[in-house]
Design a protein around this motif. Structure first.
Motif, PDB file in Angstrom:
ATOM      1  N   GLU A 197       0.809  -1.223   0.000  1.00  0.00           N
ATOM      2  CA  GLU A 197       0.000   0.000   0.000  1.00  0.00           C
ATOM      3  C   GLU A 197       0.842   1.272   0.000  1.00  0.00           C
ATOM      4  OE1 GLU A 197      -3.445   0.712  -0.130  1.00  0.00           O
ATOM      5  OE2 GLU A 197      -3.391  -1.313  -0.916  1.00  0.00           O
ATOM      6  N   PHE A 198       1.874   1.317   0.838  1.00  0.00           N
ATOM      7  CA  PHE A 198       2.702   2.521   0.885  1.00  0.00           C
ATOM      8  C   PHE A 198       3.311   2.844  -0.468  1.00  0.00           C
ATOM      9  CE2 PHE A 198       2.420   2.618   5.424  1.00  0.00           C
ATOM     10  CZ  PHE A 198       2.907   3.856   5.840  1.00  0.00           C
ATOM     11  N   CYS A 199       3.548   1.811  -1.293  1.00  0.00           N
ATOM     12  CA  CYS A 199       4.139   2.064  -2.609  1.00  0.00           C
ATOM     13  C   CYS A 199       3.318   3.082  -3.389  1.00  0.00           C
ATOM     14  CB  CYS A 199       4.275   0.761  -3.385  1.00  0.00           C
ATOM     15  SG  CYS A 199       2.733  -0.127  -3.698  1.00  0.00           S
ATOM     16  N   HIS A 200       1.989   3.047  -3.236  1.00  0.00           N
ATOM     17  CA  HIS A 200       1.127   4.046  -3.881  1.00  0.00           C
ATOM     18  C   HIS A 200       1.526   5.453  -3.461  1.00  0.00           C
ATOM     19  CE1 HIS A 200      -2.022   2.354  -6.311  1.00  0.00           C
ATOM     20  NE2 HIS A 200      -2.434   1.516  -5.380  1.00  0.00           N
ATOM     21  N   PHE A 201       1.717   5.635  -2.178  1.00  0.00           N
ATOM     22  CA  PHE A 201       1.909   6.982  -1.640  1.00  0.00           C
ATOM     23  C   PHE A 201       3.351   7.454  -1.812  1.00  0.00           C
ATOM     24  CE2 PHE A 201      -1.417   4.692   0.736  1.00  0.00           C
ATOM     25  CZ  PHE A 201      -2.492   5.301   0.106  1.00  0.00           C
ATOM     26  N   PHE A 202       4.306   6.518  -1.807  1.00  0.00           N
ATOM     27  CA  PHE A 202       5.672   6.883  -2.153  1.00  0.00           C
ATOM     28  C   PHE A 202       5.725   7.397  -3.588  1.00  0.00           C
ATOM     29  CE2 PHE A 202       7.292   3.552   1.070  1.00  0.00           C
ATOM     30  CZ  PHE A 202       7.255   4.490   2.092  1.00  0.00           C
ATOM     31  N   ASP A 203       5.086   6.667  -4.499  1.00  0.00           N
ATOM     32  CA  ASP A 203       5.068   7.113  -5.892  1.00  0.00           C
ATOM     33  C   ASP A 203       4.362   8.453  -6.037  1.00  0.00           C
ATOM     34  OD1 ASP A 203       5.268   6.577  -8.922  1.00  0.00           O
ATOM     35  OD2 ASP A 203       3.140   6.961  -8.612  1.00  0.00           O
ATOM     36  N   LEU A 204       3.243   8.617  -5.341  1.00  0.00           N
ATOM     37  CA  LEU A 204       2.500   9.870  -5.446  1.00  0.00           C
ATOM     38  C   LEU A 204       3.314  11.035  -4.922  1.00  0.00           C
ATOM     39  CD1 LEU A 204      -0.143  11.270  -6.195  1.00  0.00           C
ATOM     40  CD2 LEU A 204      -1.015  10.702  -3.918  1.00  0.00           C
TER      41      LEU A 204
END
Length: 387
Positions: free
Chosen positions: A198-205
């Motif tokens: 899930e964090f991968c979404h927010f790191f990318d964003l």
């Protein structure tokens, strides 16, 4: 209308929740194949959609010369093999996040894409959410054409400018519920927890919004879930991500805030953008993607969402019967961009370098949580020289 011919490999939870309905309802897509190892998943597809062919062998999909692209929607730990096979078959590739689970996988995937030159899209869909696109445009305009609202109070006029004002500050709050996670999500050798999944979404964003490379990351909390992560970027911009996996979907899941050059923005659960420090926009509301409760119309933005959820809970507490009102997180737009890659030779909205960066940030965040220390991020750990 010209259509992209695609095959869907993996018809489990994420396909059922999002991609199947988007692909079959898109007038620019012809779904020729659906593939899954599970008979129940294939039966679900056959019962609810109109696939031309179904199979348990992905090689059948890739052997079809008419297929131009594939959606790889499997569990995390089997994607590299499928990416390699699809690239060798000269198919455009859309892969769900995370792209990879370790630096070696990232390197191998990047080399595969470079070798075969196929179009490649990583499914970090939030980049393509209408509210994010609008906020990004406002941020970029403020950076290129800085201007103060006439009501901004400047004690000493324009005589003082701090270098810190040229940095971007981002705050992300995630209200999640671990009970809703897929069964493999917390398996250490498959899903590896919410920081990977899930964090991968927010790191990318964060990287997308700030537009700079990350150089340091610090995590407090657990390496598996429930964590607060702070990222430092090369221009001293900062993003802090607070994720609670013991929350409730009775309330909105995601709130993103951006601060730059006298402008503040809040993206509230993809339903409302609020802007301060600008004359041209103050507030903008966004429609639900799906709304089972159109009769509930009291309030706006997330207040409206909460009212709809309260009515759902009042009517029936069985979550398998009554659905949530769904917001637009950009899945449809990103799928359209993938179609553009196939039909128009458009550039990828999120490529293999973006995928490798996000994976490394996930791993560094987990390392930081376990060490209890900040961890450096070096660009040569994800932007590889590939021979």
């Amino acid at each position: 209308m010209k259509k992209a011919v695609i095959g869907i490999i993996g018809c489990g939870n994420i396909a059922r929740d999002v991609h199947l309905k988007n692909a079959f309802s898109n007038p620019r897509i012809r779904v020729k194949w659906c593939c899954d190892l599970d008979d129940n998943n294939l039966k679900f597809v056959q019962d609810n959609y109109t696939p031309e062919n179904t199979t348990k062998d992905y090689k059948e999909v890739l052997a079809d010369d008419e297929v131009q692209g594939v959606l790889i929607l499997t569990v995390h730990n089997v994607r590299e093999e499928l990416i390699r096979a699809a690239a060798e078959a000269e198919k455009a590739i859309f892969v769900e996040k995370p792209m990879s689970l370790n630096p070696r996988e990232s390197y191998d995937i990047m080399k595969i894409i470079k070798t075969y030159g196929v179009k490649f899209v990583v499914g970090f869909n939030r980049r393509c959410a209408p509210i994010v696109e609008d906020a990004k445009a406002i941020l970029e305009d403020q950076k290129k054409n800085p201007k103060d609202a006439p009501w901004r109070y400047k004690r000493y006029g324009n005589t003082v400018h701090l270098k810190e004002e040229d940095a971007t500050m981002v705050l992300m709050r995630i209200n999640d519920d671990s009970a809703s996670f897929k069964k493999y999500a917390f398996d250490e050798f498959v899903g590896q927890g919410s920081i990977i999944g899930e964090f991968c979404h927010f790191f990318d964003l964060a990287c997308y919004l700030i537009g700079k490379e990350p150089i340091k990351i610090y995590t407090e909390g657990w390496a598996r879930t429930n964590a607060s992560v702070t990222i430092l970027f090369e221009d001293q911009s900062i993003c802090t991500i607070f994720d609670a996996s013991n929350g409730s979907f009775d309330h909105p899941k995601e709130l993103f805030e951006i601060y730059y050059g006298g402008v503040s923005m809040q993206m509230d659960h993809f339903l409302q953008l609020r802007v301060g420090g600008r004359e041209d926009i103050y507030k903008k509301n966004y429609d639900f993607m799906e709304d089972p409760y159109p009769d509930i119309c009291d309030g706006e933005g997330t207040n409206l969402y909460i009212n709809k959820m309260r009515e759902r809970n009042r009517r029936n507490t069985d979550s398998t019967v009554l659905a949530r009102s769904e917001v637009n997180k950009g899945h449809c737009n990103m799928l359209d961009r993938f179609v553009d890659c196939i039909l128009l030779d458009a550039p990828s909205p999120c490529d293999e370098l973006d995928g490798a960066r996000a994976t490394l940030m996930c791993l560094k965040a987990r390392e930081s949580a376990r060490l209890g220390l900040p961890v450096k991020i070096s660009i040569d750990e994800y932007d590889y020289v590939i021979s």
